[in-house]
Design a protein around this motif. Structure first.
Motif, short mmCIF file in Angstrom:
data_model
loop_
_atom_site.label_atom_id
_atom_site.label_comp_id
_atom_site.label_asym_id
_atom_site.label_seq_id
_atom_site.Cartn_x
_atom_site.Cartn_y
_atom_site.Cartn_z
N GLU A 29 23.92 52.81 80.00
CA GLU A 29 24.08 51.97 79.44
C GLU A 29 23.24 51.07 78.13
N SER A 30 22.86 51.46 77.41
CA SER A 30 21.69 51.03 76.13
C SER A 30 21.94 49.13 75.85
N MET A 31 20.56 49.39 75.66
CA MET A 31 19.84 47.68 75.16
C MET A 31 20.43 47.33 74.51
N TYR A 32 20.13 46.00 74.30
CA TYR A 32 21.49 45.35 72.75
C TYR A 32 20.56 44.05 72.53
N LYS A 33 20.93 43.62 71.30
CA LYS A 33 19.94 42.83 71.31
C LYS A 33 20.82 41.45 71.29
N VAL A 34 20.50 40.75 71.76
CA VAL A 34 21.18 39.06 72.55
C VAL A 34 20.39 37.48 70.77
N SER A 35 19.52 38.32 70.59
CA SER A 35 18.64 37.39 69.71
C SER A 35 17.83 38.20 68.59
N TRP A 36 17.27 37.39 67.87
CA TRP A 36 16.22 38.18 66.97
C TRP A 36 15.18 37.97 67.94
N GLN A 37 14.92 37.22 69.48
CA GLN A 37 13.60 37.78 70.17
C GLN A 37 14.10 38.25 71.16
N LYS A 38 15.12 38.68 71.53
CA LYS A 38 15.80 38.90 72.93
C LYS A 38 16.80 39.96 72.75
N ALA A 39 16.19 40.75 74.12
CA ALA A 39 17.29 41.71 74.20
C ALA A 39 17.79 42.09 75.95
N GLU A 40 18.75 42.96 76.26
CA GLU A 40 19.28 42.76 77.29
C GLU A 40 19.42 43.96 77.69
N ILE A 41 19.55 44.72 78.85
CA ILE A 41 19.64 45.82 79.05
C ILE A 41 20.10 46.00 80.61
N ASN A 42 21.65 46.83 80.81
CA ASN A 42 22.26 46.71 82.66
C ASN A 42 21.65 47.80 83.10
N ASP A 44 22.38 49.22 87.37
CA ASP A 44 22.71 49.23 88.58
C ASP A 44 23.17 47.70 88.34
N ASP A 45 24.10 47.35 87.39
CA ASP A 45 24.82 46.04 87.51
C ASP A 45 24.00 45.08 88.25
N ASN A 46 22.85 45.12 87.04
CA ASN A 46 21.54 43.95 86.94
C ASN A 46 21.14 44.12 85.60
N ILE A 47 21.17 42.67 85.23
CA ILE A 47 21.11 42.49 83.76
C ILE A 47 19.18 42.40 83.29
N HIS A 48 18.32 43.04 82.74
CA HIS A 48 17.12 42.60 82.81
C HIS A 48 16.91 42.35 81.59
N THR A 49 16.18 41.33 81.28
CA THR A 49 16.10 40.24 79.71
C THR A 49 14.77 40.76 78.98
N LEU A 50 14.36 41.11 78.52
CA LEU A 50 13.36 40.82 77.51
C LEU A 50 12.92 40.06 76.94
N LYS A 70 19.42 38.75 89.00
CA LYS A 70 19.59 39.51 90.70
C LYS A 70 18.79 39.75 92.28
N TYR A 71 17.29 40.55 91.64
CA TYR A 71 16.07 40.94 92.39
C TYR A 71 15.34 39.96 92.21
N GLY A 72 15.33 38.83 91.54
CA GLY A 72 14.14 37.47 91.28
C GLY A 72 13.14 38.23 90.66
N ILE A 73 13.65 39.03 89.64
CA ILE A 73 11.88 39.60 88.99
C ILE A 73 11.81 38.90 88.17
N HIS A 74 10.60 38.31 88.15
CA HIS A 74 10.46 37.04 87.15
C HIS A 74 8.89 37.69 86.45
N THR A 75 8.17 38.70 85.43
CA THR A 75 6.54 38.83 85.15
C THR A 75 5.95 38.02 84.64
N GLY A 76 6.31 36.81 83.88
CA GLY A 76 6.18 35.91 82.86
C GLY A 76 5.64 36.46 81.29
#
Length: 552
Positions: A29-42, A44-50, A70-76
């Protein structure tokens, strides 16, 4: 070895080839653009947001935030290494799930190219503006931005999903601003500003997931941030009781056992006041369905002997009727809505559906000109209406009225035509009825038919009293109550027809042979010579006709 069994030997390289093919064919599953500044990637059934906050062209790095609910990840928010740089990973045997490839800039924007573990690339961007620092997230419920060198802080307190609003606090110690928590307008709503031609900070939308309520913001620097609140910490979502809006007219109350659906069916409007005090709900619990008529501040649903859901407010707006429900201990509640009404709709040439009820014309005798009033049946009640009279009132005053009354005629029939206007939906429709003309030597008024010397016999199938009305007939082929049916054509009273013998349309609706001289009569059209004198058909003698021809 037993004689009936065979041993199959599969080469080792063949097994490895099958396994390798299976792994190679697995979907990535490839990364996809949500907005001009944001992208998401799935992964293992967990959405990661950059989410990119800034791009440093000189040092080839980005300032970004990485989080996965899902995994409580937030690097700040932090700066990446110089490109190429791993943003997070590893994934599927690669050292990265997403990495920064390169950065570039144009006149107005700065761009960052990202590559995912599938080998796909996307490009995000931020706007280039002098001294413009994008909005940045500080915590889950707090964001900051710098405007003209002054720091502004936004703290999120509550989210109203029904009305697309948030409760927030705006603080700027540098400018001595500390506004108490307040509710915003419906999204999109300017929270801070203006900046240039738009807001400095704008609420662009709200949403929810299974655990969180989200509010999305954008700023004048093209920055975007999404803050969130835990549902179990918000009014209306806490504990084991939940009241949520499922559809525009449907809410669901769930106390952890059987869910209860509450459907808004009607809000009756009181007369022409444009207000209401009662709402009608359908309560669905298990297999049971009941209707409930609820007044404001009354309980809609009881749970374990206490009021669980209350009707707190009713609003009658221009196009919708709205009822607000609140769960016990909830400060916000949900609003259910149904249409204010429907535009009038043509049922037939004679009638209109006015939702609710029906508007239809009734028979009226005319003197061959447009009447000043017509008889209209509204919800089975007859009344006389003039041009400009109101037929039905709404919250804004007269909703449906008579705007025009006309007389029309063709070769076979006469009509009265009334234009009905629905002011709420700006709709105009016409209702028309075939009518009978007033007999000769008669004066037809709404109070009665007056003839010389006496009133005539009441027309067939009509009621003559203070007003003259005739029954409606849905069969258009038999629409001759004010005339006669002559070989399938409706003709008016008094019409003479040559058909073997000369006949005329009588007041009783029958075709009769004209009467010879000396017979009793009431109207000229009954006589062969069209001359009724002293209630007898009169035929002048030859000598009199001669002198009439000579002297006129």
């Amino acid at each position: 070895m037993e004689p009936n069994k065979a041993c199959i030997i599969i080469p080792k390289f063949f097994v490895l080839t099958i396994l390798a093919f299976g792994f190679a064919s697995a979907e990535c599953e490839s990364m996809y653009k949500v907005s001009w500044q944001k992208a998401e990637i799935n992964i293992d059934d967990n959405i990661h947001t950059l989410e990119i906050q800034d791009i440093d062209i000189d040092n080839e790095r980005i300032h970004y935030d990485h989080y996965a609910e899902k995994y409580g990840i937030h690097t700040g928010n932090h700066w990446s290494d110089d490109s190429p740089a791993t943003l997070f990973g590893p994934c599927d045997g690669k050292t990265y799930c997403a990495k920064l490839i390169e950065v570039r800039e144009t006149t107005d924007y700065k761009y960052a190219t990202l590559e995912d573990h599938c080998g796909e690339e996307i490009e995000l961007r931020v706007a280039k503006e002098d001294d413009c620092e994008p909005l940045r997230k500080v915590t889950d419920d707090t964001a900051e931005m710098v405007i003209d060198g002054y720091l502004h802080t936004i703290i999120l307190y509550n989210i109203d999903l029904v009305n697309d609003k948030i409760e927030y606090e705006h603080i700027s110690d540098d400018l001595d601003i500390r506004r108490d928590p307040r509710w915003s307008n419906e999204a999109p709503a300017v929270l801070v500003g203006p900046c240039g031609y738009d807001g400095c900070l704008i609420l662009t939308g709200v949403r929810e997931s299974s655990r969180y309520l989200y509010a999305h913001f954008s700023d004048y620097c093209a920055g975007e941030v999404e803050l969130r609140l835990k549902k179990d910490e918000q009014p209306g979502y806490g504990g084991s009781e939940i009241l949520v809006k499922k559809e525009s007219d449907l809410a669901e109350y769930n106390s952890g056992t059987n869910p209860v659906e509450i459907l808004l069916k009607d809000i009756p409007i009181i007369g022409n006041t444009g207000s209401a005090e009662t709402a009608v709900f359908e309560i669905r619990e298990g297999g049971n369905v009941i209707d409930a008529y609820i007044e404001i501040d009354d309980c809609i649903y009881y749970n374990e002997g206490r009021c669980a859901v209350t009707l707190t407010h009713i609003s009658i707006l221009s196009t919708v009727r709205k009822a607000t429900l609140k769960k016990s201990g909830d400060n916000n509640g949900v609003s259910l809505m149904i249409p204010r009404g429907k535009p009038i709709e043509q049922i037939s040439e004679k009638s209109i559906n006015a939702y609710p009820g029906e508007i239809a014309t009734q028979y009226v005798l005319l003197d061959g000109f447009a009447p000043s009033e017509i008889l209209i049946s509204k919800n089975d009640e007859d009344a006389w209406y003039k041009e400009g009279d109101c037929l039905m009132y709404g919250s804004q005053g007269c909703r449906i009225s008579v705007t025009n009354i006309l007389f029309e005629s063709d070769q076979s029939s006469d009509y009265v035509v009334a234009t009905i206007q629905d002011h709420l939906f700006n709709t105009n429709l016409e209702i028309r009825k075939k009518i009978g003309r007033c007999p000769d030597n008669c004066n037809c008024e709404k109070e009665g038919i007056y003839c010389n010397p006496e009133p005539i016999v009441c027309p067939k199938d009509c009621i003559c009293g203070n007003v003259i009305t005739c029954q409606n007939d849905d069969d258009d082929d038999d629409d001759c109550k004010m005339g006669c049916n002559n070989n399938g054509h409706c003709i008016q009273i008094g019409t003479r027809v040559a058909d073997y013998n000369l006949k005329y349309c009588n007041l009783n609706g029958d075709m009769e042979t004209v009467r010879e001289s000396g017979n009793l009569c009431e109207h000229n059209f009954e006589c062969e010579n069209n001359n009724c004198v002293d209630n007898k058909c009169y035929s002048p003698g030859m000598f009199k006709r001669f002198w009439t021809w000579i002297f006129g």
